[in-house]
Design an enzyme around this catalytic site. Sequence first.
Site, mmCIF file in Angstrom:
data_model
loop_
_atom_site.group_PDB
_atom_site.id
_atom_site.type_symbol
_atom_site.label_atom_id
_atom_site.label_comp_id
_atom_site.label_asym_id
_atom_site.label_seq_id
_atom_site.Cartn_x
_atom_site.Cartn_y
_atom_site.Cartn_z
ATOM 1 C CD GLU A 185 8.262 12.302 -15.757
ATOM 2 O OE1 GLU A 185 7.408 12.995 -16.627
ATOM 3 O OE2 GLU A 185 9.076 12.449 -15.124
ATOM 4 C CB SER B 138 12.561 22.464 -15.317
ATOM 5 O OG SER B 138 11.682 23.331 -16.107
ATOM 6 C CG HIS C 290 -2.064 -1.041 1.702
ATOM 7 N ND1 HIS C 290 -3.040 -1.656 0.772
ATOM 8 C CD2 HIS C 290 -1.653 -2.428 2.109
ATOM 9 C CE1 HIS C 290 -3.276 -2.778 1.372
ATOM 10 N NE2 HIS C 290 -2.499 -3.249 1.848
ATOM 11 C CE LYS D 89 10.343 20.513 -11.907
ATOM 12 N NZ LYS D 89 9.634 19.395 -11.658
#
Length: 458
Positions: free
Chosen positions: A291, A278, A157, A284
Site C-alpha cells: 500500500e 492491526s 475490467h 489482520k
Amino acid sequence: MAKKLWGGRFKQGLAESAIKLSYSLHIDKRLVSYDIAVNTAHAKALQKANIFTKEECQQVCTCLSELNDGFIKNEAELLGADEDIHSCIERLVTERLGDLGKRLHTGKSRNDQVITDTRLFIKDQSSFAMSQLTELNNVLCELADEHKDVIFPGFTHFQPALPVLFSHHILAYIEKFKRDISRFEHTFEMADVCALGSGAMAGNNYGLDRDFVAKELGFSGITQNSMDAVSDRDFILEYLFSASVVMTHLSRFCEEIVVWNSPIIGFVNLGDDFTTGSSIMPQKKNPDMAELIRGKSGRVLGNLVALQQTLKGLPLTYNRDLQEDKEMMFDTADTLSHCLDCFTEMMQGLTLNKEAIHAALSKGYLLATDFADYLVKQGVPFRDSHEITGKAVLYAMEQNKQLEELSLEEFKSFSGKVESSVYDALTLEAAVNAKDLVGGTAKQQVHAQITKCKAEFN
Ligand code: ARG
C-alpha cells in the site's frame, strides 16, 4: 554567520526571513562529493590555462581531497552558516589556503557549477536505478520460473477473461521494468554532458579547456550553449519522469498484490516481514508495504509535476527558482530506491496459494472464448460463434454448470457443428497452449521468454 560570496555591493545583510527562505545548504550538502569533484577538475583546468601553477593546483587538489574525507567522517564539523554547498566549499578552501582559495572561483559561477554537480548526481542515480531494476527483474524471473506452469485467471475490467500462465502475468511486469531500464539509459545520456565553462550564463573569459574538464569528470561531451546550459533542467525532468513511470508500474503491481493477498481472493501470501498487524483486530495481516509503495507513487509523480510547473514560467537564464529542483530530485531518488528495495525483497518472499487460484479458475467462464474459437475451427464465422457462445454461457449459468460440463446434446442444441472434440478444446491447458505465438501465453512461448529473461537479468 559565514562571509557571503557576494557582499561587496550591499550596505545591509540579508533579513532573517530571507535567509530562512533562500539558504539551501541543509538540502544541497548532499551534493558535496560532486561539488568537490567539480572544483578539483576546475583547479586542473586553471593550471592548464596557466592561472594556477602546478604547485598551486596540487595544493588545492590536496585540500579538496582532505575536505572530501572530512565530510565522510564528520560533516557537522565542516558545515557552517553558508548559503549553499558551493559557498561552503569555497569558504573551507579559503580558510585553509587563503588567497589561493579565493582564486579557485576564477572563471566559474555557481550557476554552471550547480548544474554540473546535479548532472553527476543524476548520472549516478540513473545507473543505480538501472541496477535496482535489473535485480528486480532477476527476482521476478525466478518467481516466474518457479511457478512457470501454474494456470491463473487473466482479467480485463477486473472480470475473469481468459486463462493465462501466472508466469505470463509476471513476465508482463518484467517487460514494463525493461522499458524503465531503457528510460534510465536515456536519462543518463541526457545528463552526461558537462556544463562547466558556461560561467554565469555567457561562458568565461579564461579559455578554459572544457573537453579536458568533461573528461576529468567522466562526462561524454560538453554543452553547446552557455545560456541553455545554466537554465536547462530537462534532464532532471526526464529523471523524475523515468522514476514516476517505475513508480506507476510498482503501484499497479502493488494494487494487484493487495487484491490477491486479501483473504477474500487469497491467491498469494506475503511474508510476515512485509505485512503488519492491526492494533485492534487480532486476525489482520495487512499488506502495508504494498500500500505504501502504491501511495508513494503519488508523491513521485507530484515531484515531476512540481518541477515542470516551476520551470514553465522562467526566462533565460539562471533564476533562483531553479534551486527548487533539488528537493524534488532528492525526494524522488530516495523514494524510488526505498520502494524498489522493499518491493524486490517482498517479491522474494511471495508464495502462491494454488488451491485458491485453482478454485478461481472455475468462476467467470474463462473458457468461453475458446469455445467460440473451437466453433471457428469447425467452420462457423467468428461473429456467429461469439453469439452462439454467449447463448451457451447463459444456458450453462442457468444450469449452474461449467461450459465444459454441458453434454454433447446440449452443445449441439446451440450449433450442429459441435463434436466430441469440443471437450479436448475446453480445458484450461488447451486454452493456454492454443495461444502459441510470440507474446502469447502458451507454455512453450512463456518458457522461451523466461529463458531469455534469465539470460538477460541473471
Ligand atoms: N544554490 C543555487 C542553486 O541551487 C546555486 C547558486 C546560484 N545562485 C545564484 N544566486 N546565482 O540553484
